[in-house]
Structure formats: structure tokens, C-alpha cells
Motif scaffolding. Sequence first.
Motif, PDB file in Angstrom:
ATOM      1  N   ALA A  66       0.828  -1.208   0.000  1.00 23.55           N
ATOM      2  CA  ALA A  66       0.000   0.000   0.000  1.00 23.55           C
ATOM      3  C   ALA A  66       0.863   1.258   0.000  1.00 23.55           C
ATOM      4  N   HIS A  67       1.920   1.250   0.822  1.00 18.41           N
ATOM      5  CA  HIS A  67       2.761   2.442   0.886  1.00 18.41           C
ATOM      6  C   HIS A  67       3.558   2.640  -0.397  1.00 18.41           C
ATOM      7  N   ILE A  68       4.135   1.572  -0.913  1.00 20.92           N
ATOM      8  CA  ILE A  68       4.920   1.693  -2.150  1.00 20.92           C
ATOM      9  C   ILE A  68       4.044   2.205  -3.287  1.00 20.92           C
ATOM     10  N   THR A  69       2.848   1.648  -3.413  1.00 24.88           N
ATOM     11  CA  THR A  69       1.944   2.074  -4.483  1.00 24.88           C
ATOM     12  C   THR A  69       1.545   3.532  -4.323  1.00 24.88           C
ATOM     13  N   ALA A  70       1.214   3.934  -3.087  1.00 27.06           N
ATOM     14  CA  ALA A  70       0.834   5.330  -2.844  1.00 27.06           C
ATOM     15  C   ALA A  70       1.998   6.276  -3.112  1.00 27.06           C
ATOM     16  N   SER A  71       3.194   5.860  -2.742  1.00 24.25           N
ATOM     17  CA  SER A  71       4.371   6.696  -2.965  1.00 24.25           C
ATOM     18  C   SER A  71       4.631   6.898  -4.453  1.00 24.25           C
ATOM     19  N   VAL A  72       4.495   5.821  -5.215  1.00 23.70           N
ATOM     20  CA  VAL A  72       4.696   5.929  -6.663  1.00 23.70           C
ATOM     21  C   VAL A  72       3.660   6.856  -7.280  1.00 23.70           C
ATOM     22  N   GLU A  73       2.413   6.717  -6.879  1.00 20.34           N
ATOM     23  CA  GLU A  73       1.371   7.589  -7.420  1.00 20.34           C
ATOM     24  C   GLU A  73       1.666   9.054  -7.092  1.00 20.34           C
ATOM     25  N   LYS A 102       4.097   1.700 -14.961  1.00 16.94           N
ATOM     26  CA  LYS A 102       4.319   2.928 -14.203  1.00 16.94           C
ATOM     27  C   LYS A 102       5.786   3.059 -13.781  1.00 16.94           C
ATOM     28  N   VAL A 103       6.447   1.924 -13.655  1.00 13.87           N
ATOM     29  CA  VAL A 103       7.876   1.875 -13.312  1.00 13.87           C
ATOM     30  C   VAL A 103       8.561   0.982 -14.338  1.00 13.87           C
ATOM     31  N   ARG A 104       9.663   1.444 -14.903  1.00 13.03           N
ATOM     32  CA  ARG A 104      10.333   0.661 -15.944  1.00 13.03           C
ATOM     33  C   ARG A 104      11.323  -0.349 -15.365  1.00 13.03           C
ATOM     34  N   ALA A 105      11.968  -0.005 -14.267  1.00 10.77           N
ATOM     35  CA  ALA A 105      12.932  -0.904 -13.634  1.00 10.77           C
ATOM     36  C   ALA A 105      12.970  -0.591 -12.148  1.00 10.77           C
ATOM     37  N   VAL A 106      13.460  -1.573 -11.362  1.00 12.27           N
ATOM     38  CA  VAL A 106      13.481  -1.411  -9.909  1.00 12.27           C
ATOM     39  C   VAL A 106      14.842  -1.811  -9.356  1.00 12.27           C
ATOM     40  N   GLY A 107      15.163  -1.222  -8.215  1.00 10.52           N
ATOM     41  CA  GLY A 107      16.403  -1.544  -7.531  1.00 10.52           C
ATOM     42  C   GLY A 107      16.262  -1.181  -6.065  1.00 10.52           C
ATOM     43  N   VAL A 108      17.393  -1.058  -5.391  1.00  7.13           N
ATOM     44  CA  VAL A 108      17.394  -0.755  -3.960  1.00  7.13           C
ATOM     45  C   VAL A 108      18.469   0.279  -3.661  1.00  7.13           C
ATOM     46  N   SER A 109      18.489   0.720  -2.429  1.00  6.34           N
ATOM     47  CA  SER A 109      19.478   1.693  -1.978  1.00  6.34           C
ATOM     48  C   SER A 109      19.861   1.363  -0.543  1.00  6.34           C
ATOM     49  N   ASN A 110      21.148   1.402  -0.263  1.00  9.72           N
ATOM     50  CA  ASN A 110      21.670   1.167   1.095  1.00  9.72           C
ATOM     51  C   ASN A 110      21.449  -0.260   1.594  1.00  9.72           C
ATOM     52  N   PHE A 111      21.199  -1.207   0.692  1.00  7.75           N
ATOM     53  CA  PHE A 111      20.995  -2.602   1.087  1.00  7.75           C
ATOM     54  C   PHE A 111      22.331  -3.307   1.245  1.00  7.75           C
ATOM     55  N   ARG A 112      22.417  -4.208   2.204  1.00  3.46           N
ATOM     56  CA  ARG A 112      23.528  -5.132   2.290  1.00  3.46           C
ATOM     57  C   ARG A 112      23.226  -6.324   1.374  1.00  3.46           C
ATOM     58  N   PRO A 113      24.234  -7.123   1.051  1.00  5.04           N
ATOM     59  CA  PRO A 113      23.996  -8.239   0.130  1.00  5.04           C
ATOM     60  C   PRO A 113      22.852  -9.152   0.540  1.00  5.04           C
ATOM     61  N   TRP A 114      22.727  -9.447   1.849  1.00  8.20           N
ATOM     62  CA  TRP A 114      21.669 -10.355   2.293  1.00  8.20           C
ATOM     63  C   TRP A 114      20.281  -9.726   2.149  1.00  8.20           C
ATOM     64  N   ASP A 115      20.183  -8.392   2.347  1.00 12.52           N
ATOM     65  CA  ASP A 115      18.911  -7.713   2.128  1.00 12.52           C
ATOM     66  C   ASP A 115      18.520  -7.781   0.651  1.00 12.52           C
ATOM     67  N   PHE A 116      19.498  -7.566  -0.201  1.00 11.76           N
ATOM     68  CA  PHE A 116      19.295  -7.609  -1.648  1.00 11.76           C
ATOM     69  C   PHE A 116      18.802  -8.998  -2.061  1.00 11.76           C
ATOM     70  N   SER A 117      19.504 -10.033  -1.604  1.00 19.42           N
ATOM     71  CA  SER A 117      19.142 -11.399  -1.980  1.00 19.42           C
ATOM     72  C   SER A 117      17.756 -11.784  -1.479  1.00 19.42           C
ATOM     73  N   LEU A 118      17.421 -11.354  -0.276  1.00 17.26           N
ATOM     74  CA  LEU A 118      16.110 -11.670   0.282  1.00 17.26           C
ATOM     75  C   LEU A 118      15.000 -11.115  -0.605  1.00 17.26           C
ATOM     76  N   LEU A 119      15.086  -9.837  -0.948  1.00 19.95           N
ATOM     77  CA  LEU A 119      14.045  -9.235  -1.761  1.00 19.95           C
ATOM     78  C   LEU A 119      14.008  -9.846  -3.163  1.00 19.95           C
TER      79      LEU A 119
END
Length: 296
Positions: free
Chosen positions: A104-111, A151-168
Motif C-alpha cells: 500500500a505504501h509503495i503504491t501510494a508513494s509511486v502515485e 508505471k515503473v520501468r525498472a526497480v532496484g534498492v538503496s543502502n541494502f547489504r547483500p543479504w537484504d538484496f538477496s532476500l528481496l
Amino acid sequence: MDRLTLGSVEISRLVYGMWRLGDDPDTSPAHVQAKVEACLAQGITTMDQADIYGGYVAEAIFGAALRAAPTLRDQIEIVTKCDIVAPAGRHSAARVKHYDTSAAHITASVEASLRDMATDRIDLLLIHRPDPLMDHHETGRALDGLVTSGKVRAVGVSNFRPWDFSLLQSAMTSPLVTNQIELSLNCRAPFTNGDLAFLQERAIPPMAWSPLAGGHLRAEAGDGLSARLDAIARDAGTDWTAVAVAWLLHHPARVIPVLGTNTLSRIASIADALRVPMDRQTWFELYTLAQGHEVP
């Protein structure tokens, strides 16, 4: 200027950061347009935003410029971020600063970002900070859905450690195409703690925020590093900031520096970093001076 492909998005090797866009005394559409055009004149086409920048107003400031000059939109790529909720702006009712990676938050933020920046698409959306309460299945589905919707062409992350990245990533079908991390001569830990190695192994170019340590790199550098930066800059006909950025560009992980300034003359010289020669021994010389001791 070289360009890099991040998933379905092609971006410029240098990125203009709009973190402090709202701090400029002149936030008029014409002045913001002049900043974008100064970037475009150098081949810098990628603009980095976040919903929280300027207390949730920087995207709207940028959007006012795009409304006034709509032809700019098709000349640029827009990066923005979400998930930080701070008691300011549209989130002023929040009791505590926190992260929210719910669908809900991600969608609202993008809008909100689409509306504020007067655009029908975000080229690259990043989850701004790792969320210790993240349901990776829910977050992954939300990001995949935004890509599928267009609405979004590509996605990534910021400030993630490798394990956070792999989890998502484990809960997604869309690839996470970058991790925007702090990286500079002052912030060297990612070179040895596995953060860069993780991305390099997967051929995922990292974005580097604060490549000049928030403007404080020179103030915090020792005399030896400052003197060497100046000497290299003189030989290249530029200034020390270009040398510090060239140092990042030399790394084989294909680092993408994100540089923010409100001064038009400084914006106009961002691409000077591309003409600073850098070899292995010079790279290690600067690394050694920044550490204050030689490598083992």
C-alpha cells in the motif's frame, strides 16, 4: 558520455542528484530547467530524486519545471526512491520516523511521485532503505506489479547489504538492477566488506551516493590526500572534485556516481571527471592516502 543499461533502462554514467534541490534560494521552474539543461549539455541525462528529499517537496519542485518545459521529459531518465516515512510534509502525522515497504505504501508513494513530477512513468524506482519489518513477498509483488503496469520501468534498492538484496530478489520476477550505496574516498568500506564484490559478481552496476562525502571530503581529508588530489587536478586541467569522481569511475564494478550541487557552474563541470587519467598505482595512491596507511 558512456551509458549503462540497467535492466530495461539506459542511463548516463554520471547522474545528477536532486537531494538539495529545495535548499536552493531559487526553486523557480526556469532555474531548475537551467540545471537540467546544463546536465544535458554534457550528456548527463539521468536525474536522481526521492520522495523524502526536501521534506517531500523536491519532486514537486522538479515537476514544476517539467510542466513548464514538457519536452525535457523525453530527454531524461528519472530515478526516485520510497519507503522512508519521516514526520514532515505529507507524513507530518507520523509519530516516529520509520520505513514502510508495504504494498500500500509503495503504491501510494509511486502515485504521489508520478503526480508531483508530472510524468506517467518512473524510469527507475529504488527502495530507499532496508526495512527490518519487510515482508519480502509483499514488497516483491508490489514492485513486480509496478513494472508490469508500466508505471515503473525498472526497480532496484538503496543502502541494502547483500543479504537484504538477496532476500528481496528471491521473491521477485523482475531483476533488481542496482544498489545505490554510499561510496567515496571517505567511505571505503564497500570496497572490502563484500558490498561491491556482491554486485560485481552479478554484473549489477552500483550507484554511488555522496561521492564527495556530502561536500565534506576535502575538509575531512588529510593534507597528503588534499595535496595529491590538487596535483592530479592541475595536470588534468580541472579541480579535485573531478579527480575524486574519476577514482570511483576507475573501478571495474562500473560505479555510477550521483553528484548533487545547486551551483550552475559546478553542474556544468560534472563531466570533467571523465577526462581525468587514472591508473592502478594512482588509484592505490589515493586509497592509501585516504586510509592513512599503506595496504597490508
